[in-house]
Design a protein around this motif. Structure first.
Motif, short mmCIF file in Angstrom:
data_model
loop_
_atom_site.label_atom_id
_atom_site.label_comp_id
_atom_site.label_asym_id
_atom_site.label_seq_id
_atom_site.Cartn_x
_atom_site.Cartn_y
_atom_site.Cartn_z
N GLY A 14 2.75 7.56 3.79
CA GLY A 14 2.31 8.92 3.52
C GLY A 14 1.08 9.35 4.29
O GLY A 14 0.90 10.55 4.56
N GLN A 15 0.22 8.41 4.66
CA GLN A 15 -1.00 8.78 5.40
C GLN A 15 -1.06 8.10 6.77
O GLN A 15 -1.20 8.77 7.80
N GLU B 22 -5.04 -2.06 -1.01
CA GLU B 22 -5.99 -0.98 -0.79
C GLU B 22 -7.03 -0.95 -1.90
O GLU B 22 -6.69 -1.03 -3.09
N ARG C 29 -10.30 4.01 4.51
CA ARG C 29 -9.60 3.03 3.68
C ARG C 29 -10.18 1.63 3.86
O ARG C 29 -10.45 1.19 4.98
N LEU D 4 -9.27 13.31 5.27
CA LEU D 4 -8.47 12.15 4.89
C LEU D 4 -9.41 11.00 4.54
O LEU D 4 -10.42 10.79 5.22
N THR E 244 0.85 -1.19 0.00
CA THR E 244 0.00 0.00 0.00
C THR E 244 0.88 1.25 0.00
O THR E 244 1.64 1.49 0.94
N ASP E 245 0.78 2.04 -1.07
CA ASP E 245 1.65 3.19 -1.25
C ASP E 245 1.45 4.26 -0.18
O ASP E 245 2.39 4.98 0.17
N HIS E 246 0.24 4.39 0.34
CA HIS E 246 -0.06 5.48 1.26
C HIS E 246 0.25 5.13 2.71
O HIS E 246 0.02 5.96 3.59
N TYR E 247 0.75 3.95 2.99
CA TYR E 247 0.98 3.55 4.38
C TYR E 247 1.90 4.54 5.09
O TYR E 247 1.61 5.01 6.20
N ASP F 20 -14.21 5.41 -0.06
CA ASP F 20 -13.13 6.31 0.36
C ASP F 20 -13.69 7.68 0.75
O ASP F 20 -13.26 8.72 0.26
#
Length: 650
Positions: free
Chosen positions: A285-286, A348, A336, A333, A280-283, A356
Motif C-alpha cells: 500500500g505504501q 514494522e 518507517r 508519508l 508488513t501490511d503497508h508494503y 513515524d
C-alpha cells in the motif's frame, strides 16, 4: 527528473550534451518529436506557468507568456520547446542520432529474436554491400577467475571479413552468422536481453559513423553469461528513399568483454524483499506505490517531492544484536522503522518507536551520539536536522534539531576532533526561496552548469554532549568552496596521520577533499586541486577503500554516464564557442564514474578507464565490498531513474 536544470539558451545546450532528459525532462533526442507532441508540450507548459499558481496569482511574466501564445507570436516556452527538436534547432547530428536509434532498436529486436529462435529479418535495415566483423573475437585474455566469476577481454577482432557477393540472402547471412556467434552459449529461452545504446556519432559526406554500447545477458546451463562490447557501426543513406532512413553498411568491434558467473545451483544474490516484508501490511500500500500515485494524492504543501531522494539507515535500533532498517519517505508519508526478526523477516515498529514522522526526509543515521551503547537517530528533513535519543529498547525521544542547512540531502558521522564523540556533517544541495516547495532546483539554477558555485551550504555540527550540536563550519575552515550543490560526503584518514579527512561529492562540477590539519593547527584545508581529485562531474556519492591493497586509501565517486553527452560534447558545433577547459570539463561530465588510486605522497591517480569502472549508467550510490570473499574489494553501484507512464509527459 533529477536534473531539470537550466532555461537559458546557452545552458540548455550544455545540459543537452550531458544528460538528454536533464534540462527539459524530455528524452526526445532518441526520436523526432512530431507536430502533435510539440503542440501538447507547448499547451502543457503554458497552462502550468507560474510554478503551478492559479492564473490570478501569476506574475506579469507568466501572463505575457500566455498572451504571446494566444496572439500567435513565439513565447519563451515556444523557443525552449524548439530546442527539444534537433531538426528545428540545427543539430543535424542529433537528428541523425534519432534515426540511428530507431534502426538500432530494430536491430536489437532482431538479435533477441535470433536468441529466441524466431528472428524475423526487418526490411530497410542493411545496405546492399553490408559487411560485418566477427562479433565474438577469439583472442580473449583472462583477467579474472576466482572459481566462481570469470572475466575475459579483448580490444580487437580476429578479422574484417568482406562478403563475397551482395545478394539479399548473403547480405543477411553476413549479419546473422556474427550475431549467432555473439549470442552463442546463451539459452534460447526468450530470456536473452540485448541492449544497444548510441554513445558517439560522426558525419561525413558519404557515411555516418557511430559508436554503440552493446550489452547482452542470459543463462547458459547453470551459469549466468554476460557479453559487453563497443561496436563501430557505419550507415549510409539510400538514394531512393526519404532522408529519415539510414542503412547499416558495416559493424566492427572496438572493445569486447564476457563475464561468466558459475551458478552451481545458487546465485550470488537473490531478491528477498517481498519475503522480508511479508509481515508488513503497508508494503504493497505504501512502499510499492510509485511517484505518480502519490503525486496525485499528496500535495506539495506536505513537501511531497517527485525526485525520490529518500535515504535510509541500518543499525541495531532495539539492542537485540540484529541490524534493523529505518527508511525515510516523502512529505505526507510516514518514515518507517523495520525491526529484524531472527528469521530475517521484518516487522514494522515506527509508531511504537516514536519515529513515524511525516516530514519529507532525505537522510538518516543510526549512531551512538551520547556514548551510552545504543543507536540514536539523526534524520535530515527539508527544514531541520533532527536528533532523537534511544532508550536502549528501541523507543526514541526527540531531543532537538539544527537548522544550519537549508536543504539537507545527506549525513555522515565521525569524530573529527578526536574528543570521543561523534560529530555530524550535513550536505546541503540548493538554496530555498519563497513559496511552497521552492527549494533546490525549483528555487535556483546551477551556474555555470559544469562548475556551479551557487548552491546551498554544508555544515559541520560539533557534538557538545547531551544532544547539543554547534555549527563550527567556518571555525574549522570547512567554509572553503562551500556552495557547490553537494550530494554526499565520506570520512576517512587518506593521509594516514591519525585524523579523519573529508571528501565531498558535488553535483554540477568540482568536488572537495578537506584535509584535517590535526591538533597542531586545528581545522581543514581543501586540497582537492593539488591532490588531483576535483573530478568535474555530476557527483552523487563517494566511498573510500583500499581496492589495490597497497596501504593507501582509494576513493570511488558515482557520477552520471550520459550517452547524449558523449555524442554532443564531441561535435564541432558544440566546441565552437567554448574554451578548451570548458570543453574538457563537459566531456568529463559525460564519462561516468571515477576511481582515484591513492599514492605515497598523498595525491591520487585517475585509474577509472584502465580499471573499467566508468560505466555506472545514471549512478546514485556505490560501495566497496568483497562480494566473492577473495580478499579484494569489489564495487556495487546503484543506478537508474524513474520512468513516467506516458512518454510525452513532462
Amino acid at each position: 527528473m533529477k536534473k531539470s536544470k537550466l532555461s537559458t539558451r546557452y545552458f540548455v545546450w550544455i545540459g543537452a550534451a550531458i544528460a538528454v532528459a536533464v534540462l527539459l525532462g524530455y528524452r526526445k533526442f532518441y526520436h523526432h518529436p512530431d507536430t502533435s507532441e510539440m503542440v501538447r508540450l507547448r499547451s502543457r507548459a503554458t497552462s502550468t506557468s507560474g510554478q503551478h499558481r492559479p492564473f490570478s496569482q501569476a506574475s506579469s511574466n507568466d501572463v505575457s507568456s500566455i498572451v504571446w501564445t494566444r496572439s500567435g507570436l513565439k513565447s519563451p516556452i515556444d523557443e525552449e520547446m524548439e530546442k527539444a527538436d534537433p531538426n528545428i534547432d540545427g543539430w543535424d547530428t542529433e537528428a541523425l542520432s534519432a534515426i540511428v536509434s530507431r534502426q538500432l532498436k530494430r536491430l536489437q529486436k532482431y538479435a533477441e529474436g535470433i536468441a529466441d529462435a524466431n528472428g524475423e529479418e526487418p526490411a530497410d535495415l542493411l545496405a546492399a554491400d553490408f559487411r560485418c566483423q566477427t562479433l565474438r573475437p577469439g583472442n580473449l585474455v583472462e583477467v579474472l577467475d576466482d572459481g566462481r566469476i570469470k572475466v575475459r577481454r579483448s580490444r580487437a577482432a580476429d578479422d574484417d571479413h568482406v562478403p563475397d557477393d551482395d545478394s539479399e540472402e548473403h547480405q543477411w547471412h553476413e549479419l546473422t552468422k556474427p550475431l549467432n556467434d555473439f549470442l552463442s552459449g546463451l539459452e534460447m529461452s526468450g530470456n536473452v536481453r540485448v541492449d544497444l545504446k548510441l554513445i558517439g556519432i560522426e558525419k561525413s559526406q558519404q557515411t555516418i559513423t557511430t559508436r554503440v554500447l552493446v550489452g547482452t545477458n542470459g543463462t547458459s546451463g547453470d551459469d549466468v553469461l554476460q557479453r559487453n562490447a563497443v561496436w563501430i557501426c557505419r550507415w549510409e543513406s539510400p538514394a531512393h528513399v526519404s532522408d529519415d532512413l539510414l542503412l547499416l553498411s558495416s559493424i566492427e568491434i572496438s572493445d569486447y568483454e564476457e563475464v561468466v558467473v558459475s551458478d552451481r545451483g545458487r546465485r550470488l544474490f537473490a531478491d528477498c524483499t517481498a519475503s522480508a516484508f511479508a509481515e508488513t501490511d503497508h508494503y504493497h500500500g505504501q512502499v510499492l506505490r510509485d511517484v505518480n500515485f502519490w503525486a496525485s494524492r499528496v500535495t506539495r504543501i506536505e513537501d511531497m517531492n517527485f525526485y525520490g531522494h529518500h535515504g535510509l539507515a541500518v543499525g541495531d535500533a532495539n539492542g537485540d544484536g540484529l541490524e534493523d532498517l529505518y527508511v525515510c519517505d516523502g512529505g505526507g508519508l510516514p518514515n518507517r522503522l523495520y525491526l529484524q526478526n531472527p528469521d530475517g523477516t521484518l516487522r514494522e515498529s515506527s509508531a511504537a518507536a516514536g519515529m513515524d514522522w511525516l516530514e519529507h526526509s532525505r537522510a538518516a543515521l543510526l549512531v551512538d551520539l551520547d556514548n551510552d551503547g545504543d543507536q540514536d537517530l539523526v534524520v535530515a528533513t527539508v527544514v531541520i536536522v533532527l536528533f532523537a535519543e534511544n532508550d536502549g529498547n528501541g523507543h526514541f525521544e526527540l531531543r532537538g534539531g539544527h537548522r544550519a542547512v537549508d536543504e539537507a540531502h545527506s549525513l555522515c558521522a565521525a569524530d573529527y576532533d578526536l574528543d570521543g564523540d561523534l560529530d555530524i556533517y550535513v550536505c546541503g544541495y540548493g538554496t530555498k526561496a519563497g513559496g511552497i516547495g521552492l527549494r533546490g532546483l525549483d528555487a535556483s539554477h546551477p551556474l555555470p552548469y559544469h562548475d556551479a558555485n551557487n548552491g546551498g551550504r554544508n555544515a559541520l555540527l560539533d557534538n557538545r554532549g547531551k544532544f547539543r550540536f554547534v555549527d563550527v563550519t567556518e571555525q574549522v575552515g570547512l567554509d572553503q568552496n562551500n556552495s557547490r550543490w553537494s550530494f554526499a560526503a565520506s570520512w576517512d584518514d587518506y593521509d594516514n596521520d591519525g585524523d579523519l579527512d573529508l571528501y565531498v561529492a558535488n553535483d554540477f562540477g568540482r568536488n572537495n577533499l578537506y584535509r584535517n590539519n590535526g591538533p597542531a593547527t586545528p581545522g581543514f584545508t581543501d586540497v582537492a586541486p593539488t591532490a588531483g581529485v576535483e573530478d568535474v562531474a555530476a557527483g552523487m556519492s563517494v566511498v573510500w577503500g583500499d581496492y589495490n591493497r597497497d596501504g593507501h586509501m582509494d576513493v570511488y565517486v558515482s557520477n552520471m554516464f550520459s550517452a547524449a553527452g558523449n555524442r554532443v560534447a564531441y561535435q564541432r558545433r558544440f566546441a565552437r564557442a567554448r574554451s578548451e577547459n570548458a570543453i574538457a570539463d563537459l566531456r568529463r561530465m559525460a564519462r561516468g564514474n571515477t576511481l582515484f588510486a591513492g599514492t605515497t605522497d598523498g595525491s591520487f591517480r585517475d585509474v577509472s578507464e584502465t580499471a573499467h569502472v566508468t560505466m555506472g549508467r545514471w549512478a546514485w550510490s556505490s560501495n566497496f565490498a568483497d562480494l566473492n570473499n577473495d580478499g579484494w574489494l569489489d564495487l556495487v553501484v546503484a543506478n537508474g531513474l524513474f520512468t513516467n507512464h506516458r512518454a510525452d509527459d513532462l
